[in-house]
Design a protein around this motif. Structure first.
Motif, short mmCIF file in Angstrom:
data_model
loop_
_atom_site.label_atom_id
_atom_site.label_comp_id
_atom_site.label_asym_id
_atom_site.label_seq_id
_atom_site.Cartn_x
_atom_site.Cartn_y
_atom_site.Cartn_z
N HIS A 87 50.45 -5.64 -12.17
CA HIS A 87 50.73 -5.16 -13.53
C HIS A 87 49.60 -5.62 -14.44
O HIS A 87 49.46 -6.80 -14.72
CB HIS A 87 52.06 -5.69 -14.03
CG HIS A 87 52.33 -5.38 -15.48
ND1 HIS A 87 52.35 -4.09 -15.96
CD2 HIS A 87 52.57 -6.18 -16.54
CE1 HIS A 87 52.60 -4.11 -17.27
NE2 HIS A 87 52.73 -5.37 -17.64
N ASN A 88 48.78 -4.68 -14.87
CA ASN A 88 47.70 -4.97 -15.80
C ASN A 88 48.28 -4.95 -17.21
O ASN A 88 48.60 -3.88 -17.75
CB ASN A 88 46.59 -3.92 -15.65
CG ASN A 88 45.33 -4.28 -16.43
OD1 ASN A 88 45.39 -4.95 -17.45
ND2 ASN A 88 44.19 -3.81 -15.95
N ALA A 113 45.65 0.25 -18.39
CA ALA A 113 45.91 -0.27 -17.05
C ALA A 113 44.65 -0.41 -16.21
O ALA A 113 44.71 -0.96 -15.11
CB ALA A 113 46.91 0.64 -16.33
N THR A 142 45.66 -11.22 -13.90
CA THR A 142 46.89 -11.05 -13.12
C THR A 142 47.08 -12.25 -12.19
O THR A 142 46.13 -12.91 -11.78
CB THR A 142 46.84 -9.76 -12.29
OG1 THR A 142 45.72 -9.81 -11.39
CG2 THR A 142 46.72 -8.54 -13.18
N GLN A 191 57.07 -5.46 -17.47
CA GLN A 191 56.43 -4.65 -16.44
C GLN A 191 57.08 -3.28 -16.36
O GLN A 191 58.29 -3.14 -16.49
CB GLN A 191 56.51 -5.35 -15.08
CG GLN A 191 55.71 -6.63 -15.02
CD GLN A 191 55.52 -7.10 -13.59
OE1 GLN A 191 55.69 -6.33 -12.66
NE2 GLN A 191 55.15 -8.35 -13.42
N ASP A 225 46.80 -1.24 -10.42
CA ASP A 225 47.98 -0.94 -11.23
C ASP A 225 48.33 0.53 -11.00
O ASP A 225 47.45 1.40 -11.03
CB ASP A 225 47.68 -1.19 -12.72
CG ASP A 225 48.92 -1.08 -13.60
OD1 ASP A 225 49.60 -0.04 -13.54
OD2 ASP A 225 49.20 -2.03 -14.35
#
Length: 353
Positions: free
Chosen positions: A262-263, A273, A282, A84, A232
């Motif tokens: 977090h994509n 993202a 996710t 991440q 994101d």
């Protein structure tokens, strides 16, 4: 089944409706599986509107990037091994940017002067939204009706058809604008048990201006019983990632609840993202869907349904058949990007020439 999930896709052309619907369902399944949760049976419908703006859908098997129907970002199972990104500094920058825009757009003179600029910006950078607001259907609709009206009619008809069920709407990107537009324009629609917006541009001033909304706080539509917004911090479409400070609660005290996620979607080494398949996989999205499917169900009936459905998944493998019916071209190795700061590459290029 007493509940249904309605998906609404975002900007730009898409693959055909059946393939895109399969990819949404696969992403939802992978997200729930990756979060360590058990899947439950659910009806899923996709509001597909790309056919109103584009004559032909994208083709996932085409490998020529110059082909007009080339699909650059197909469905893919994301991997949790991707580290991440540290977004603390970015969140501070985005919060500061939002504060500046909020102050600027409180002045009527600036807001009015921005009108012409915003229209030009939408036409060049967000053509689908511009066509949604001002265009007419040119494909698959001989009457050539306003795009906005046709899309609204499709969503209204879909929601009214399932008025006896608990409805969860999952809207990505411009899909969140369509949902908000329809819910505010048609107040007699069924209640929305859960609204999940992903990568939403609802906080952008240019879009609010063209929806004839002021940049003051906006009312949450009355039909919504719960609203979660996923963003994101590296998603440039959702740079105003916090909607909770832009929307007032409705009569039921419901307002957006923001989640930074977090994509992890990447394709051929490039991160995206804003990609819908990354958002659907996710953990936050999976948890919200799982809670929606389990809410207000008897524990015994829930356990029986859960075990039976997971046996069905093991024996008949419906998601495996979905993958077979909607194949994706193989992902090639990450491309090496040349840098203008790499002196060795520049020197080699000069020698060759």
């Amino acid at each position: 089944m007493d509940r249904i999930i309605v998906g609404i896709h975002g900007l730009n052309n898409k693959v055909d409706c059946r393939t895109l619907k399969n990819w949404w369902q696969l992403s939802i399944y992978e997200g729930i599986k990756g979060a360590g949760l058990k899947m439950l049976p659910v009806n899923f419908e996709l509001l597909y509107w790309a056919d109103l703006l584009y004559p032909s859908p994208l083709l996932p098997h085409i490998t020529d990037e110059n082909h007009p129907l080339y699909l650059s970002k197909p469905y893919k199972k994301t991997t949790s091994s991707i580290a991440q990104r540290d977004s603390r500094l970015r969140s501070l920058m985005l919060n500061r940017l939002e504060q500046v825009t909020d102050r600027l757009f409180k002045y009527p003179s600036f807001f009015n002067r921005f009108s012409d600029i915003s229209t030009q910006l939408l036409y060049k950078r967000f053509r689908d939204f511009y066509d949604y607001m001002y265009g007419k259907t040119g494909f698959h609709d001989a009457a050539s009706r306003p795009v906005r009206q046709v899309i609204q009619e499709r969503l209204v008809a879909l929601l009214r058809r399932h008025h006896r069920r608990k409805i969860c709407i999952m809207a990505h990107s411009m899909g969140s604008i369509i949902v908000y537009d329809v819910l505010t324009q048609t107040p007699d629609l069924p209640e929305i048990e859960l609204l999940i917006t992903m990568g939403s541009p609802l906080g952008q001033p240019a879009l609010l201006k063209n929806l004839n909304l002021t940049f003051e706080k906006i009312q949450t539509p009355p039909q919504i019983k719960e609203w979660h917004n996923l963003a994101d911090l590296h998603d440039i479409i959702a740079f105003n990632y916090s909607l909770s400070d832009d929307f007032l609660p409705n009569a039921n005290a419901v307002a957006p609840v923001d989640h930074t996620v977090h994509n992890a979607y990447t394709w051929e080494g490039a991160a995206d993202a804003h990609n819908i398949f990354g958002y659907l996989q996710t953990q936050n999205c999976a948890s919200l869907i799982s809670l929606f499917l389990r809410r207000e169900r008897h524990p015994v009936a829930l356990a029986v349904t859960e075990n039976m459905f997971n046996l069905y998944l093991r024996w008949f493998q419906p998601f495996k058949r979905m993958r077979a019916a909607s194949p994706v071209r193989p992902e090639s190795a990450p491309r090496k990007r040349k840098s203008i700061f790499n002196r060795e590459e520049q020197f080699d290029h000069q020698i060759k020439n």
